[in-house]
Enzyme design. Structure first.
Site, short mmCIF file in Angstrom:
data_model
loop_
_atom_site.label_atom_id
_atom_site.label_comp_id
_atom_site.label_asym_id
_atom_site.label_seq_id
_atom_site.Cartn_x
_atom_site.Cartn_y
_atom_site.Cartn_z
N ASP A 166 41.52 25.24 34.56
CA ASP A 166 40.86 26.66 34.21
C ASP A 166 39.47 26.76 33.90
O ASP A 166 38.75 27.53 33.86
CB ASP A 166 41.77 26.80 32.72
CG ASP A 166 41.47 25.60 31.85
OD1 ASP A 166 41.06 24.58 32.21
OD2 ASP A 166 41.86 25.58 30.62
N SER A 214 46.24 24.14 34.16
CA SER A 214 45.02 23.34 32.90
C SER A 214 45.57 22.09 32.62
O SER A 214 45.50 21.77 31.34
CB SER A 214 44.87 24.53 32.10
OG SER A 214 44.43 25.70 32.66
N ARG A 258 50.81 33.57 32.70
CA ARG A 258 50.43 34.70 33.09
C ARG A 258 50.62 34.85 34.70
O ARG A 258 50.47 33.80 35.32
CB ARG A 258 49.12 35.09 32.76
CG ARG A 258 49.02 35.42 31.22
CD ARG A 258 47.53 36.16 31.28
NE ARG A 258 46.46 35.17 31.81
CZ ARG A 258 45.20 35.60 32.14
NH1 ARG A 258 44.93 37.18 31.94
NH2 ARG A 258 44.50 34.90 32.62
#
Length: 896
Positions: free
Chosen positions: A636, A582, A518
């Site tokens: 994350d 992450s 994203r």
């Protein structure tokens, strides 16, 4: 004349549909705990939970009490792939002194008969399990226990009502020194269903139409509030003979029904049975003929002494009079024996009376059966259903027109059900043996299933050990001399402050951690109307990119960024950027992160040991279209903590429980030996997924964990993550299902091609299967999506396996988190800690029980910590922007 006289006995389809609706309402009353005590239709749980699956085997005894004879059986059931059995039987009379004597006499007589049978069959030396068919309403609390509610038919034995009939039989057998174990108490309808179910696995209804009448069917456990548990199905013995005892059928009962009832052994009871079963239909015909004769409609008005005598017309006479060819001559012969001297017209009229009475019986039986079939179809949420009704009883078998009439009316009343009627072969005896065989099979399966799942049921002592081991690993990871050997790496993030509400501005955020990537534009406003607005676009990362070269991966990321900037019209702006990455990184500052190792399916080459921020900058330079101010590289978990910290200042821990699992928390700088400085706090990314890679968890890892690990992309690594995260739980379940199928406990022992495929059982299926709202029928549909042809019993086992695996994951995760919150309590030096944990991840959010079990485990293992769990609102995007904003704020303060 007969039609006018008996018009009340003729029932239209509309009336029969109304009877079916009334019976459905009575079924609901009987199933509900609150209304059952006053319900006429008692809907008694039988504790028969499964139909035969063909794997049953063994040698059994059966005793069948319920009609004019007592029957003893020896049954051999073969597991030969043909579902075959052998039955040897002996019949004993049930004289009036037994059926209307004392309880002790009755059970002594049964034991006598069984001992005689065992003697004649040379079975005295064998210890055989016995199924006891007892065709009277009993309240059961388990399969081998049943308290008689009341006698029906012609039985009136003293001192038995309200007592456990299995115990009484057991005592009598002991007195006779019979070497027998009574394992199952079975109603004759249940025995019939199970006998037919042995031959046809679609059979889920049992029906008796003989001396008495009754029906049973397989009901969903979630609808039976009389019994604990809501998984699977259980056979319900409806005891429908009592339908109408509360007045529900008074408008349909005729003067003849009322007269018959008043003269019976149990006035006011079993009213539906008295309109249907062979014990009463002959008497009903006699009462009708008597009144017609008295009114001059038959036999010139001359009544014989025989016609005045109760019981002189029996069902065998009614059946004989209705036969197709010889019915008329039979009628003349029977009436002559009653000294009635009929004319031809009398014989035709009497034959017609018999037909109307027996047709009404078939119609009423069809209406109640239609109600049961409709309920089965509705339970399965089907528009159309195929099923089989197992059926037994002298009336159904011997009456020349009864079966045909019943079938025809049932199909007319429930056209959406394709019903096969299967005649039971020695249903009550063979059925009791089959029930016993199924009970033994289920008990053996339960023992094997329990043994398989036992390692997943972690006792408190093991969880405390996991908590303490995790706590030790946290300390090792923070100390300079042990950090290199520690499995929990405790990576400094250089995030040294939480949001304070003054953050503002426009920021870009990148989020890389799974198969989707994203890019986000985040606008943060401060002051009274502080808010965070986000705009994002999702891009796929193909497998060939995930497992290609590092250069290809970062070029793909930059391509996605370019498309987003173009899409948002901000390609020329140089905005601060936070990069949520992450994967475990070793950081030396907030904008530098060296990849320690890939997880979650990523395998891009030339990345491990490299600074991912430099790789991103290089890719941006190669494209040479725009420049970005990369302020922070973020895990994350840290983003999750910062997002929740923006709303709740008490949040100092971030937890991810999704595709992967990880935790971060704010640690006092004085405890972090691997970073210079003693003032303030810094967020530590624990990377706890690697906990256990040093073997400290090996004693609780199962063979299924090892199989999943060996088949993974990183064998021997991330062992804690592989026991707790969404990426692996479905695969653990698949390995267990394969093992249970090999043991013959699932899918009839057949391992399908789909079950052999690694990754077919995604963790989202666990969430679906374990949902409280999901009936077993829907579980079967989920399994069908996976190409697994399952029975109801298979679905129960699969659901139990999923629950064991996900519960263990939640409890292990809770034990790890308990170590972190206890460390926070120690850091603050308080007796009682109040703290908030920011949480994200699909496993935590979507699984129906994971979050509750995790929270309960933390409370259990860290009782001095009051932990609030706060769901993160897009920690990976919003959190990255907030970290960037906080870093900018702290940088500006430092400059000043």
């Amino acid at each position: 004349q007969v039609d006018r006289f008996l018009h009340q006995l003729r029932l239209s389809d509309d009336v029969l549909q109304d009877v079916a609706a009334r019976f459905q309402a009575e079924m609901l009353k009987g199933l509900a705990r609150d209304t059952n005590p006053t319900a006429a239709v008692k809907m008694l749980p039988s504790f028969v939970r499964s139909l035969p699956d063909g794997s049953e085997k063994g040698e059994f005894l059966a005793v069948d009490l319920g009609g004019s004879q007592l029957r003893a059986h020896q049954v051999k059931v073969f597991d030969d792939g043909k579902q075959s059995s052998q039955l040897e039987s002996k019949f004993y009379p049930t004289p009036k002194e037994v059926t209307q004597g004392s309880g002790a006499e009755l059970f002594d007589y049964i034991a006598d008969c069984l001992s005689d049978f065992m003697e004649t069959r040379n079975l005295k030396q064998k210890k055989l399990p016995l199924g006891f068919t007892f065709s009277f309403p009993c309240k059961q609390t388990k399969l081998d226990e049943g308290v008689l509610l009341e006698w029906t038919k012609h039985f009136r034995v003293r001192g038995v009502q309200g007592t456990d009939v299995v115990s009484s039989l057991h005592r009598a057998l002991q007195k006779h020194q019979a070497n027998v174990d009574v394992l199952a108490l079975v109603n004759d309808t249940v025995g019939t269903m199970m006998t037919c179910g042995y031959d046809d696995q679609r059979c889920e209804v049992g029906l008796i139409i003989g001396t008495g009448t009754n029906a049973c069917y397989m009901e969903e456990m979630r609808h039976i509030s009389l019994v604990e548990g809501d998984e699977g199905r259980m056979c319900i013995n409806t005891e429908w003979g009592a339908f109408g005892d509360d007045g529900a059928l008074d408008d349909l009962r005729t003067e003849f029904d009322r007269e018959l009832d008043l003269g019976s052994l149990n006035p006011g009871k079993q009213l539906f049975e008295k309109m249907i079963s062979s014990l009463y239909l002959g008497e009903l015909v006699r009462l009708i003929l008597l009144k017609m004769t008295k009114e001059g409609l038959l036999f010139n008005g001359k009544v014989s002494a025989a016609l005045l005598t109760k019981g002189k017309i029996e069902m065998k006479h009614v059946s004989a009079m209705e036969k197709y060819k010889e019915g008329l001559s039979n009628t003349r012969e029977i009436l002559t024996e009653l000294q009635l001297f009929p004319s031809e017209e009398d014989c035709v009229a009497v034959q017609h009376v018999c037909t109307i009475v027996s047709f009404r019986s078939a119609n009423l039986c069809a209406a109640a059966l239609a109600a049961i079939l409709t309920r089965l179809r509705d339970n399965k949420k089907l528009l159309r259903m195929r099923t089989t009704v197992g059926i037994d009883g002298g009336l159904y078998k011997t009456h020349p027109k009864y079966a045909k009439r019943l079938h025809k009316v049932v199909r007319r009343l429930v056209p959406t059900c394709d019903v096969r009627f299967l005649l039971s072969q020695s249903g009550s005896g063979r059925g009791a043996a089959v029930v016993t065989a199924v009970a033994l099979r289920l008990a053996a399966q339960r023992r094997r299933l329990d043994a398989t799942l036992a390692p997943f049921l972690l006792p408190p002592s093991i969880l405390q050990e996991v908590r303490d081991s995790m706590r030790a690993e946290l300390e090792y990871g923070l100390k300079r001399e042990t950090q290199t050997q520690a499995t929990v790496k405790m990576l400094p993030t250089y995030v040294c402050g939480m949001p304070d509400g003054t953050e503002k501005g426009k920021f870009l955020a990148l989020d890389l951690g799974g198969t989707n990537f994203r890019v986000l534009l985040v606008k943060i406003k401060s002051g009274r109307r502080r808010s965070v607005q986000m705009y994002n676009k999702i891009f796929a990362i193909p497998l060939e990119i995930m497992q290609g070269t590092g250069e290809e991966l970062f070029d793909h990321i930059v391509q996605c960024i370019a498309e987003f900037l173009e899409y948002m019209g901000i390609k020329g702006a140089r905005l601060p950027l936070g990069f949520t990455f992450s994967f475990p990184c070793r950081q030396t500052s907030i904008d530098k992160g060296t990849l320690v190792g890939w997880t979650k399916g990523f395998k891009a080459t030339d990345c491990e040991g490299e600074d991912v921020v430099d790789m991103l900058r290089e890719a941006i330079r190669r494209r040479n279209e725009f420049d970005l101010d990369i302020v922070a590289v973020v895990n994350d978990t840290v983003g999750t903590m910062m997002t929740c910290g923006y709303e709740d200042p008490n949040c100092e821990i971030g937890l991810i429980a999704g595709t992967g699992t990880n935790v971060c928390y704010m640690e006092d700088m004085k405890n972090i030996e691997i970073v210079e400085g003693n003032e303030g706090k810094m967020c530590i990314n624990t990377e706890w997924g690697a906990f256990g890679d040093n073997g400290c968890m090996d004693h609780i890892r199962t063979k299924y964990d090892r199989e999943v690990d060996e088949g993974s992309l990183n064998p021997g690594k991330q062992r804690y993550e592989k026991m707790t995260s969404g990426m692996y739980l479905g695969e653990i379940v698949r390995e267990i299902l394969i093992d249970l199928t090999k043991q013959g406990l699932l899918f009839r022992g057949h391992i399908s091609e789909s079950l052999r495929k690694r990754g077919i059982f995604e963790t989202k299926f666990l969430s679906q299967i374990e949902s409280d709202r999901l009936a077993l029928l829907q579980v079967r549909r989920v399994l069908q999506q996976l190409g697994l042809d399952s029975t109801c019993e298979d679905s129960i086992i699969v659901k139990e396996v999923c629950a064991a695996v996900s519960t263990r994951a939640a409890r292990l995760c809770g034990a790890g988190l308990a170590a972190v919150v206890e460390k926070k309590r120690q850091n603050r030096g308080v007796e009682h800690l109040q703290i908030t944990v920011g949480v994200d991840g699909t496993l935590y959010k979507l699984h129906p029980h994971f979050s509750r079990i995790l929270q309960e485990t933390v409370k259990e293992l860290a009782p001095q910590c009051d932990v609030t769990f706060m769901l993160s609102e897009d920690g990976s995007g919003k959190g990255a922007a907030l970290i960037t904003a906080v870093a900018k704020r702290l940088h500006n303060v430092g400059q000043k």
